[in-house]
Design a protein around this motif. Sequence first.
Motif, PDB file in Angstrom:
ATOM      1  N   GLN A 141       0.590  -0.932  -0.351  1.00 43.98           N
ATOM      2  CA  GLN A 141      -0.033  -0.099  -0.131  1.00 43.98           C
ATOM      3  C   GLN A 141       1.069   1.213  -0.400  1.00 43.98           C
ATOM      4  O   GLN A 141       2.271   1.310  -0.148  1.00 43.98           O
ATOM      5  N   MET A 142      -0.071   2.615  -0.488  1.00 46.55           N
ATOM      6  CA  MET A 142       1.382   3.627  -0.766  1.00 46.55           C
ATOM      7  C   MET A 142       1.364   3.840   1.106  1.00 46.55           C
ATOM      8  O   MET A 142       2.627   4.493   0.961  1.00 46.55           O
ATOM      9  N   LYS A 143       0.522   3.377   2.193  1.00 37.34           N
ATOM     10  CA  LYS A 143       1.554   3.985   3.503  1.00 37.34           C
ATOM     11  C   LYS A 143       2.579   2.974   3.738  1.00 37.34           C
ATOM     12  O   LYS A 143       3.445   3.739   4.572  1.00 37.34           O
ATOM     13  N   ASP A 144       3.016   2.071   3.069  1.00 37.17           N
ATOM     14  CA  ASP A 144       3.698   1.372   3.171  1.00 37.17           C
ATOM     15  C   ASP A 144       5.318   2.147   3.048  1.00 37.17           C
ATOM     16  O   ASP A 144       6.730   1.617   2.936  1.00 37.17           O
ATOM     17  N   SER A 145       5.310   3.204   1.800  1.00 38.22           N
ATOM     18  CA  SER A 145       6.512   3.985   1.575  1.00 38.22           C
ATOM     19  C   SER A 145       7.171   4.583   2.846  1.00 38.22           C
ATOM     20  O   SER A 145       6.430   5.081   3.748  1.00 38.22           O
ATOM     21  N   ALA A 146       8.130   3.978   3.536  1.00 38.19           N
ATOM     22  CA  ALA A 146       9.154   4.527   4.653  1.00 38.19           C
ATOM     23  C   ALA A 146      10.282   3.721   4.352  1.00 38.19           C
ATOM     24  O   ALA A 146      11.145   2.916   3.196  1.00 38.19           O
ATOM     25  N   SER A 147      11.286   3.994   5.303  1.00 34.47           N
ATOM     26  CA  SER A 147      12.289   3.004   5.765  1.00 34.47           C
ATOM     27  C   SER A 147      12.692   2.604   6.722  1.00 34.47           C
ATOM     28  O   SER A 147      11.511   2.732   7.304  1.00 34.47           O
ATOM     29  N   TYR A 148      12.927   0.760   6.240  1.00 31.30           N
ATOM     30  CA  TYR A 148      13.249  -0.815   6.898  1.00 31.30           C
ATOM     31  C   TYR A 148      14.308  -0.807   7.204  1.00 31.30           C
ATOM     32  O   TYR A 148      15.469  -0.873   6.799  1.00 31.30           O
TER      33      TYR A 148
END
Lengths: 109, 114
Positions: A79-86
């Motif tokens: 999902q778009m909201k998964d855009s992040a640093s891991y």
Amino acid sequence: GQSLEQPSEVTAVEGAIVQINCTYQTSGFYGLSWYQQHDGGAPTFLSYNALDGLEETGRFSSFLSRSDSYGYLLLQELQMKDSASYFCASGGSQGNLIFGKGTKLSVKP
Amino acid sequence: DGGITQSPKYLFRKEGQNVTLSCEQNLNHDAMYWYRQDPGQGLRLIYYSQIVNDFQKGDIAEGYSVSREKKESFPLTVTSAQKNPTAFYLCASRDLAGGWDEQFFGPGTRLTVL
């Protein structure tokens, strides 16, 4: 010493599956954790593997192979909201956590 | 609700000044940590404490100091000896009895040196 290596960037499309790999070198092993951090925010805990195998939490899964000093985070139905640093992280010998440099995931429509 | 608070959210400092960043937790955790994060980088450990009145240097302790007079509080002082202090500072805590899995992070303090 201890170090964790992970790719710097990954790009995927909405609805797809993405795998973020992490290889580690540690003097002692205390499990592998995964954290998510959105821009400007605090890291939040996603999962932890102490033993070999797959741990599943909803759309996210984490895998560990201690013999290969390797783990990965699997994100499904992106999902778009998964855009992040891991970040992958491993426990240090004195109760601290050692973090990788992070993988920036960009999810495209 | 239990959690970790950090203050201030944004902090501006002139060169040569010492500043203290606050970190408070009401999770009853024994262990507390300070990390520094630079743009596009991972988290680097500055100091950590596993018990009141005791703390250990992390990988980048030079130019920083801490105290742990209370279980709930772990303030970080950025001294004038820190040559490049502009960064995002994160405080975290962990329940030592809970194993190695989860650290809880505060919202962070963004420090800028003018």
